[in-house]
Design an enzyme around this catalytic site. Structure first.
Site, PDB file in Angstrom:
ATOM      1  N   GLY A  17       0.885  -1.247   0.265  1.00 42.04           N
ATOM      2  CA  GLY A  17       0.115   0.457  -0.270  1.00 42.04           C
ATOM      3  C   GLY A  17       0.687   1.502  -0.131  1.00 42.04           C
ATOM      4  O   GLY A  17       1.512   1.156  -1.194  1.00 42.04           O
ATOM      5  N   TYR A 150      -8.762   2.374  15.960  1.00 37.83           N
ATOM      6  CA  TYR A 150      -8.147   2.988  14.899  1.00 37.83           C
ATOM      7  C   TYR A 150      -8.487   4.217  15.180  1.00 37.83           C
ATOM      8  O   TYR A 150      -7.276   4.886  14.926  1.00 37.83           O
ATOM      9  CB  TYR A 150      -8.758   2.162  14.101  1.00 37.83           C
ATOM     10  CG  TYR A 150      -8.316   3.072  12.419  1.00 37.83           C
ATOM     11  CD1 TYR A 150      -6.485   2.033  12.255  1.00 37.83           C
ATOM     12  CD2 TYR A 150      -8.784   4.034  11.828  1.00 37.83           C
ATOM     13  CE1 TYR A 150      -5.979   3.016  10.631  1.00 37.83           C
ATOM     14  CE2 TYR A 150      -7.874   4.287  11.052  1.00 37.83           C
ATOM     15  CZ  TYR A 150      -6.769   4.236  10.229  1.00 37.83           C
ATOM     16  OH  TYR A 150      -5.938   3.533   9.489  1.00 37.83           O
ATOM     17  N   LYS A 154      -5.268   7.137  15.805  1.00 40.96           N
ATOM     18  CA  LYS A 154      -4.562   7.752  14.870  1.00 40.96           C
ATOM     19  C   LYS A 154      -5.183   9.652  15.656  1.00 40.96           C
ATOM     20  O   LYS A 154      -3.927  10.667  15.310  1.00 40.96           O
ATOM     21  CB  LYS A 154      -5.516   7.524  13.362  1.00 40.96           C
ATOM     22  CG  LYS A 154      -5.229   6.820  12.762  1.00 40.96           C
ATOM     23  CD  LYS A 154      -3.870   6.796  11.874  1.00 40.96           C
ATOM     24  CE  LYS A 154      -3.275   5.541  11.121  1.00 40.96           C
ATOM     25  NZ  LYS A 154      -2.269   4.922  10.778  1.00 40.96           N
ATOM     26  N   ILE A 185      -7.719   5.905   0.730  1.00 38.35           N
ATOM     27  CA  ILE A 185      -6.352   5.110  -0.513  1.00 38.35           C
ATOM     28  C   ILE A 185      -6.789   3.759  -1.231  1.00 38.35           C
ATOM     29  O   ILE A 185      -6.633   3.836  -0.324  1.00 38.35           O
ATOM     30  CB  ILE A 185      -5.497   6.103  -0.414  1.00 38.35           C
ATOM     31  CG1 ILE A 185      -5.332   7.146   0.269  1.00 38.35           C
ATOM     32  CG2 ILE A 185      -4.524   5.910  -1.781  1.00 38.35           C
ATOM     33  CD1 ILE A 185      -5.627   8.771  -0.543  1.00 38.35           C
ATOM     34  N   THR A 187      -5.533   1.089  -1.039  1.00 36.53           N
ATOM     35  CA  THR A 187      -4.668  -0.421  -0.747  1.00 36.53           C
ATOM     36  C   THR A 187      -5.303  -1.181  -0.126  1.00 36.53           C
ATOM     37  O   THR A 187      -6.559  -1.466  -0.176  1.00 36.53           O
ATOM     38  CB  THR A 187      -3.332   0.362   0.315  1.00 36.53           C
ATOM     39  OG1 THR A 187      -4.786   0.425   1.602  1.00 36.53           O
ATOM     40  CG2 THR A 187      -3.106   1.626  -0.221  1.00 36.53           C
ATOM     41  N   PRO A 188      -4.538  -2.730   0.027  1.00 36.61           N
ATOM     42  CA  PRO A 188      -5.203  -4.004   0.402  1.00 36.61           C
ATOM     43  C   PRO A 188      -6.025  -3.485   1.826  1.00 36.61           C
ATOM     44  O   PRO A 188      -6.665  -3.930   2.233  1.00 36.61           O
ATOM     45  CB  PRO A 188      -4.350  -4.232   0.541  1.00 36.61           C
ATOM     46  CG  PRO A 188      -2.903  -3.856  -0.205  1.00 36.61           C
ATOM     47  CD  PRO A 188      -3.018  -2.537  -0.516  1.00 36.61           C
TER      48      PRO A 188
END
Ligand SMILES: NC(=O)c1ccc[n+]([C@@H]2O[C@H](COP(=O)([O-])OP(=O)(O)OC[C@H]3O[C@@H](n4cnc5c(N)ncnc54)[C@H](O)[C@@H]3O)[C@@H](O)[C@H]2O)c1
Length: 252
Positions: A17, A150, A154, A185, A187-188
């Protein structure tokens, strides 16, 4: 001359990613990159492909950070940049979040970023300065219930970045520290979220590019361009800031 010519930069979580895109673009702009990840197989393969060095590292392990910085010092003699990018995103709201999910998430994001910054500052000081980028998220700026732990992590990365930036400025260390806040974005990590939360499998679409744009999902290089800028001397007057890459989603 590349925009980060000769700079020695560590990128964590670089086997996939955003970290991979960062590493690739930084190498293309002349940097000497040390990629780290828990995924050794992918990391070794990709580092060889893009012309970087790979070191196995779990960012949630304090001793690994000390070992990594010793390797960087002995192999390259200096450290100019660190991209604290490694991360996980478990889907669980406040009622679903177990203590295990909470501890794992905070260990990787908060402990990892803390130790990364602390050990990097020690080495960067010896070379007269450097640039640290901490990968936060728009989850630090708005409420995202499905990513409870998460989001908390963050948010912590966002505020820790500002304290580090001001400390380094007050101590005249020549070290800058900024956070990046991407929205979605491609990404996996986001492919997984789209499958679980929206029921869309971007990788199985006949025209994934069209679906990506329709869903308002960005590309890894959108973030990598910003990382190159923050790692370069072009951003020498920028520290303690939070740069949002979300195509305006959080201001709507
Ligand atoms: N993709 C997005 O839309 C998005 C948005 C906001 C923030 N971010 C953040 O960007 C960073 C990269 O995310 P991505 O989308 O590229 O995810 P990804 O899952 O594609 O890549 C994450 C990488 O981190 C590695 N990793 C996981 N735990 C690790 C650990 N303990 N030590 C070292 N490496 C570890 C994984 O092996 C993987 O290679 C993360 O911090 C993520 O939270 C991503």
């Amino acid at each position: 001359m590349g925009r980060v010519e000769g700079k020695v930069i560590v990128v964590t979580g670089a086997a996939s990613g955003l970290g991979l895109a960062d590493a690739r673009m930084l190498v293309a702009e002349g940097a000497r990159i040390v990629m780290t990840d828990v995924n050794v197989e992918k990391g070794v393969e990709l580092a060889k492909e893009i012309g970087a060095m790979f070191v196995h590292q779990d960012v949630a392990d304090e001793s690994g950070w000390t070992a990594l910085m010793s390797t960087v010092a002995s192999e390259h003699g200096r450290l100019d940049g660190l991209v604290n990018n490694a991360g996980i995103a478990r889907i669980a709201n406040i009622e679903q979040t177990t203590t295990e999910i909470w501890r794992e998430t905070l260990a990787i994001h908060l402990d990892g970023t803390f130790w990364g910054c602390q050990t990097a500052i020690k080495l960067m000081k010896q070379g007269g300065g450097g640039s640290i980028v901490n990968m936060s998220s728009t989850a630090a700026l708005v409420g995202i219930p499905a990513y409870f732990a998460y989001s908390a992590a963050k948010g912590g990365i966002r505020s820790m970045t500002k304290s580090i930036a001001i400390h380094c400025k007050q101590q005249k260390l020549g070290i800058r520290c900024n956070s990046i806040h991407p929205g979605s974005i491609s990404t996996p990590m986001v492919h997984h979220a789209l499958r679980e939360l929206v029921g869309v499998d971007l990788t199985a679409e006949t025209d994934p590019e069209k679906t990506r744009i329709a869903l308002g999902v960005g590309e890894p290089d959108d973030v990598a361009h910003m990382v190159v800028y923050l790692m370069s001397d072009e951003s020498k007057h920028i520290t303690g800031t939070e740069l949002v890459i979300d195509n305006g989603d959080t201001v709507a």
